[in-house]
Design an enzyme around this catalytic site. Structure first.
Site, PDB file in Angstrom:
ATOM      1  N   SER A  63      -8.171  18.668   2.759  1.00  0.00           N
ATOM      2  CA  SER A  63      -9.400  19.467   2.800  1.00  0.00           C
ATOM      3  C   SER A  63     -10.283  19.089   3.979  1.00  0.00           C
ATOM      4  O   SER A  63     -11.155  19.863   4.365  1.00  0.00           O
ATOM      5  CB  SER A  63     -10.191  19.307   1.495  1.00  0.00           C
ATOM      6  OG  SER A  63      -9.515  19.980   0.453  1.00  0.00           O
TER       7      SER A  63
ATOM      8  N   THR B 291     -12.614  16.110  -6.080  1.00  0.00           N
ATOM      9  CA  THR B 291     -12.382  14.873  -5.327  1.00  0.00           C
ATOM     10  C   THR B 291     -13.661  14.048  -5.295  1.00  0.00           C
ATOM     11  O   THR B 291     -14.709  14.529  -4.853  1.00  0.00           O
ATOM     12  CB  THR B 291     -11.890  15.229  -3.907  1.00  0.00           C
ATOM     13  OG1 THR B 291     -10.637  15.894  -4.060  1.00  0.00           O
ATOM     14  CG2 THR B 291     -11.717  14.012  -3.034  1.00  0.00           C
TER      15      THR B 291
ATOM     16  N   GLU C  42       3.291  13.441   3.657  1.00  0.00           N
ATOM     17  CA  GLU C  42       3.254  14.127   2.362  1.00  0.00           C
ATOM     18  C   GLU C  42       4.449  15.057   2.130  1.00  0.00           C
ATOM     19  O   GLU C  42       4.951  15.138   1.017  1.00  0.00           O
ATOM     20  CB  GLU C  42       1.944  14.913   2.222  1.00  0.00           C
ATOM     21  CG  GLU C  42       0.734  13.997   2.148  1.00  0.00           C
ATOM     22  CD  GLU C  42      -0.572  14.752   2.022  1.00  0.00           C
ATOM     23  OE1 GLU C  42      -0.772  15.429   1.005  1.00  0.00           O
ATOM     24  OE2 GLU C  42      -1.405  14.674   2.953  1.00  0.00           O
TER      25      GLU C  42
ATOM     26  N   HIS D 266      -4.281   1.502  26.041  1.00  0.00           N
ATOM     27  CA  HIS D 266      -5.016   0.245  26.160  1.00  0.00           C
ATOM     28  C   HIS D 266      -4.685  -0.707  25.024  1.00  0.00           C
ATOM     29  O   HIS D 266      -5.356  -1.720  24.851  1.00  0.00           O
ATOM     30  CB  HIS D 266      -6.523   0.539  26.212  1.00  0.00           C
ATOM     31  CG  HIS D 266      -6.886   1.404  27.390  1.00  0.00           C
ATOM     32  ND1 HIS D 266      -7.213   0.906  28.625  1.00  0.00           N
ATOM     33  CD2 HIS D 266      -6.890   2.752  27.527  1.00  0.00           C
ATOM     34  CE1 HIS D 266      -7.446   1.907  29.465  1.00  0.00           C
ATOM     35  NE2 HIS D 266      -7.242   3.047  28.820  1.00  0.00           N
TER      36      HIS D 266
ATOM     37  N   LYS E  49      -5.286   8.855  -8.129  1.00  0.00           N
ATOM     38  CA  LYS E  49      -6.479   9.544  -8.648  1.00  0.00           C
ATOM     39  C   LYS E  49      -6.608   9.327 -10.154  1.00  0.00           C
ATOM     40  O   LYS E  49      -7.697   9.117 -10.673  1.00  0.00           O
ATOM     41  CB  LYS E  49      -6.413  11.045  -8.322  1.00  0.00           C
ATOM     42  CG  LYS E  49      -6.666  11.356  -6.853  1.00  0.00           C
ATOM     43  CD  LYS E  49      -6.668  12.861  -6.570  1.00  0.00           C
ATOM     44  CE  LYS E  49      -6.890  13.132  -5.092  1.00  0.00           C
ATOM     45  NZ  LYS E  49      -6.890  14.535  -4.735  1.00  0.00           N
TER      46      LYS E  49
HETATM   47  C1  F6R Z   1      -2.633  17.270  -1.120  1.00  0.00           C
HETATM   48  C2  F6R Z   1      -3.393  16.716  -0.007  1.00  0.00           C
HETATM   49  C3  F6R Z   1      -4.447  15.683  -0.277  1.00  0.00           C
HETATM   50  C4  F6R Z   1      -5.754  16.286  -0.847  1.00  0.00           C
HETATM   51  C5  F6R Z   1      -6.802  15.190  -1.050  1.00  0.00           C
HETATM   52  C6  F6R Z   1      -8.166  15.721  -1.472  1.00  0.00           C
HETATM   53  O1  F6R Z   1      -1.865  18.379  -0.673  1.00  0.00           O
HETATM   54  O2  F6R Z   1      -3.147  17.055   1.093  1.00  0.00           O
HETATM   55  O3  F6R Z   1      -4.706  15.010   0.931  1.00  0.00           O
HETATM   56  O4  F6R Z   1      -6.234  17.270   0.040  1.00  0.00           O
HETATM   57  O5  F6R Z   1      -6.345  14.280  -1.994  1.00  0.00           O
HETATM   58  O6  F6R Z   1      -8.070  16.596  -2.555  1.00  0.00           O
HETATM   59  P1  F6R Z   1      -8.808  18.006  -2.469  1.00  0.00           P
HETATM   60  O7  F6R Z   1      -8.244  18.688  -1.271  1.00  0.00           O
HETATM   61  O8  F6R Z   1      -8.501  18.709  -3.745  1.00  0.00           O
HETATM   62  O9  F6R Z   1     -10.274  17.698  -2.311  1.00  0.00           O
END
Ligand code: F6R
Length: 354
Positions: free
Chosen positions: A62, A108, A239, A255, A348
């Site tokens: 994101s 998130t 990923e 460098h 998470k």
């Molecule tokens: C999963 C991905 C992760 C999420 C990250 C934040 O495809 O790329 O990097 O983007 O864990 O989660 P969101 O995007 O839902 O805020």
């Protein structure tokens, strides 16, 4: 001949490892760009002058849209544009700053913390999300929301998140509007999709690169416009291909990192990809060639790839598409499903239990 050199990367081979359709999401970028323009327009956001500039707060897939938007604008940015990938906003965020909180899921915790922090300093806020807690809070607070379509992995919504950040930058006076450029870019990317996708030739650029990077630890080097893209490549290889990969930028890596290459053969097979762009500083372009020549004896393979297209947005997104496809083909060569990111989800969940 290695196994990778002879493995076919056609549609059947991709479908065999990709039950959740990551390939279709990557190849959908032209449509995502067009749909994003429409969604941002439909959200009816009002222009809000933000003399303090723009902060895009988000994590992982994101956050990358903010970084790519900043690169696409380049010196067309008229105010500071920063990307905050943490629990905190930059110390200089004030009531004059626009904070775009970007979270695909809307749940998130780092992005939610930045949303609250932006509210606490009275900053202007905009949200881009599919829903979750972030959408709930925005609704309660009367904060404008750019709605994202559901059903993607966040990283596959890169086209949407880039367009959202570009539009918010224009609306808050941090950069020129590049809507027309995005529209033309969608057509450009569509042509590349046909050439580079699974139905394209077996010796296409992304298929050849994936074969060349197979069984190595890729080091991706960006410079100027391509620095944010190098980070995107690294994350997509992590990923989608489930591999370690690292990103750095020129001239800085000349460098430090360049010295470390001498020890690389003692540890593993490292490869390097330099992301070149015709519009780079001439000395930066010289550095690509010189750096490549210096590390070549220690590298399993090295590549220089060029951006393609006219405008900055076209050139930038051409290399995003290329990296996404390389990561997909690397997954196919390894026989791994590019979709799931179990380690991220586990982390998470464990944090949520604490
Ligand atoms: C999963 C991905 C992760 C999420 C990250 C934040 O495809 O790329 O990097 O983007 O864990 O989660 P969101 O995007 O839902 O805020």
């Amino acid at each position: 001949m290695t196994e990778a050199a002879t493995t076919t990367l056609d549609r059947a081979a991709v479908e065999a490892v990709d039950p959740s359709g990551q390939a279709e999401d990557i190849l959908g970028m032209p449509e995502h760009l067009r749909d994003a323009l429409w969604r941002v327009e439909s959200a009816g956001l009002e222009p809000h002058d933000a003399p303090g500039g723009l902060v895009v707060a988000g994590m992982g897939g994101s956050a990358i849209g903010g970084a790519l938007a900043r690169s696409a604008l380049g010196d067309r940015a008229t105010r500071p544009i920063a990307v905050s990938r943490s629990y905190e906003l930059p110390g200089w965020t004030t009531a004059d700053t626009m904070v775009l909180c970007a979270s695909y899921s809307g749940d998130t915790e780092e992005t939610l913390a930045c949303y609250e922090a932006a509210g606490a300093v009275g900053a202007l806020r905009t949200v881009v999300t599919t829903g979750g807690r972030l959408a709930e809070l925005a609704r309660e607070d009367g904060v404008p929301v750019i709605p994202l379509p559901g059903g993607f992995h966040p990283r596959a919504a890169v086209g949407y998140l880039t367009v959202a950040a570009l539009d918010v930058a224009a609306l808050c006076g941090a950069g020129d509007s590049v809507r027309a450029e995005v529209d033309v870019t969608a057509d450009h990317v569509e042509r590349l999709v046909a050439e580079w996708g699974p139905d394209g030739p077996e010796d296409s650029l992304p298929k050849s690169l994936a074969r060349g990077l197979s069984d190595t630890v890729p080091q991706i080097a960006g410079v100027g416009l391509t620095s944010a893209v190098a980070y995107r490549w690294k994350c997509q290889i992590n990923e989608n291909s489930k591999l370690p990969a690292f990103a750095h930028e020129l001239p800085e890596l000349d460098h430090n990192e360049i010295v470390g290459w001498s020890g690389a053969p003692d540890l593993a097979r490292f490869s390097a990809v330099f992301l070149d762009d015709a519009d780079l500083h001439p000395r930066a372009r010289q550095r690509i060639e010189l750096t490549r020549a210096l590390i070549e004896p220690a590298a399993a393979s090295t590549f220089v790839v060029q951006t393609q297209g006219e405008s900055a947005t076209e050139r930038l997104l051409s290399l995003v598409l290329l990296g996404d496809l390389v990561s997909l083909y690397l997954a196919v060569l390894r026989g791994v499903d590019p979709g799931p990111v179990e380690a991220i989800e586990r982390l998470k969940e464990e944090l949520a239990r604490e």
